[in-house]
Scaffold this active site. Structure first.
Site: not given
Length: 446
Positions: A27-28, A32, A128, A173, A175, A325
């Site tokens: 997914k990451s 990207r 969030r 992080s 993100q 995760d």
């Protein structure tokens, strides 16, 4: 054909799990790949893209900002980009659904373009906090108006040219790091991110692959990632490896269900993502890497996982960034281990799709597992390999990883476990229940 995902699903105990499966694309990397392809000049080709709702939200947003993105019948995605600096003003709010990654990274892209974008999401995403991204992007000059608590809906008014900064991450992080680097792409000069604790490095790898001028240096204060702005990106062909976060559920399931022997094909084993493999091996898991290779610049292997007697451990804190995760799946493995597992150093879990510490504690205890909650994790008393009691209904709290983790727990319980709402699984793993049935598990929908 994929199973539908109604609100409720019940998982029954399995006699064993056996077979070969392939998990969806990472997914990451999928997020990207779409974003950087959309900023390259020319056509990029992406194979193995995760076609879950989170990634499709990213695709829709990049289309709304000018990129041409199509999918052919052979599941190859083609992206014709607009170039760095070429993002167009979206005509409507960007709906991020449940995807925190889409939101935070796209905020970075918008921050240094002369456009304004409004970000909205579902109830889970809207709860969030985004402040950790808002702060550095505001320092670069973006004007960000958020809902109370730094939450969605929020509006980003980009500044062009933006101001290059040197930013030290206050929390580990990927993100936040990626948002700043992506903002730096269209910012004159050099933008730097210092991370005291290394996080997943997919952004750095992929930016380099697209031709960005990016360097990574290791120093006393940690890793310093520097990106030179206003550099043209070149289109490329990308093969997305299997998502280790999706493989995590089957690694745990095969480890705890007696008699199991499962091969998970094409799993990405980037060192910044492989913490769960390390933790499970410390617990005594039987995980063998077959045919190790490099795919699209990422290390990949097929994983053969067989049932093993797990033992409780004190999970090393330095593994947290490389398995953040996967903690819900690790908690399930701990529930079946011999003795006590202490899994801490993961306060980031409090601000995921749900408060994963509190929600997993409640789910496990409802199904007969003894847990003690800490601010940054759980202590779990394992069953010594015996089935847990099961028999309860679990509240997924709109969190796909909670739903999948407790589904795996139901495969080795004395009584079936019911998930109140399985629909969030579609955000990252739409074929999850197909693979469960392929391996010999049984689920019924309510």
């Amino acid at each position: 054909m994929a199973h539908p995902l109604p609100r409720s699903v019940t998982i029954r105990p399995a006699s064993r799990l056996q077979g070969r499966i392939r998990v969806p694309g990472d997914k990451s990397i999928s997020h990207r790949a779409l974003m950087l392809s959309a900023l390259a000049v020319g056509e990029s080709r992406v194979e193995g893209l995760l076609e879950g709702e989170d990634v499709l939200a990213t695709a829709a947003a990049m289309r709304a900002m000018g990129a041409t993105i199509t999918r052919s019948d052979d599941a190859i995605w083609r992206v014709n980009g607009v170039g760095v600096g070429g993002l167009l003003q979206p005509q409507a709010a960007l709906d991020m659904g449940n995807s925190g990654t889409s939101t935070r990274l796209l905020m970075g892209l918008v921050a240094s373009h002369p456009i304004t974008a409004t970000f909205v999401g579902d109830a889970s995403l809207s709860g969030r906090p985004m402040k950790r991204v808002i702060d550095p992007l505001s320092t670069m000059g973006a004007d960000i108006t958020a809902s109370p608590g730094g939450r969605l809906p929020l509006m980003v008014r980009g500044l062009c040219p933006a101001v290059p900064i040197t930013y030290t991450l206050s929390v580990a992080s990927a993100q936040v790091k990626s948002a700043v680097l992506l903002a730096g792409l269209n910012t004159p000069g050099i933008t730097r991110v210092i991370e005291p604790i290394a996080t997943r490095d997919h952004s750095e790898r992929m930016l380099a692959g697209f031709g960005a001028d990016i360097t990574v240096e290791q120093g006393e204060s940690g890793r310093t990632i520097s990106i030179v702005g206003e550099v043209d990106l070149k289109p490329r062909s990308i093969v997305v490896p299997g998502d280790p976060s999706s493989a995590a559920f089957w690694m745990v399931a095969a480890s705890v269900v007696p008699g199991s022997d499962v091969v998970i094909e094409n799993v990405g084993l980037n060192a910044t993502r492989a913490g769960l493999v390390t933790a499970l091996r410390l617990m005594g898991a039987d995980i063998v890497e077959l045919d190790p290779r490099v795919v699209g610049g990422e290390p990949v292997a097929d994983l053969r996982v067989r049932h093993a007697a797990l033992r409780g451990i004190d999970v090393p804190h330095d593994l947290a960034p490389s398995m953040i995760d996967e903690y819900p799946a690790l908690f399930v493995a701990a529930a079946f281990a011999q003795g006590r597992t202490i899994a801490r150093g993961a306060d980031e879990l409090r601000v995921k799709e749900s408060d994963r510490i509190a929600v997993m504690k409640a789910a496990l205890m409802a199904n007969g597992v003894r847990c003690e909650e800490h601010e940054d994790g759980l202590t779990i008393e394992g069953s010594g390999g015996d089935p847990i009691a099961g028999g309860a209904e679990v509240a997924s709290k709109l969190d796909h990883r909670i739903a999948m983790s407790m589904a795996i727990a139901g495969l080795h319980a004395r009584a079936p476990i019911t998930i109140d709402d399985a629909s969030p699984i579609a955000t990252s793993f739409p074929g999850f229940f197909d693979l469960l049935h392929t391996l010999g598990g049984e689920a019924s929908w309510g």
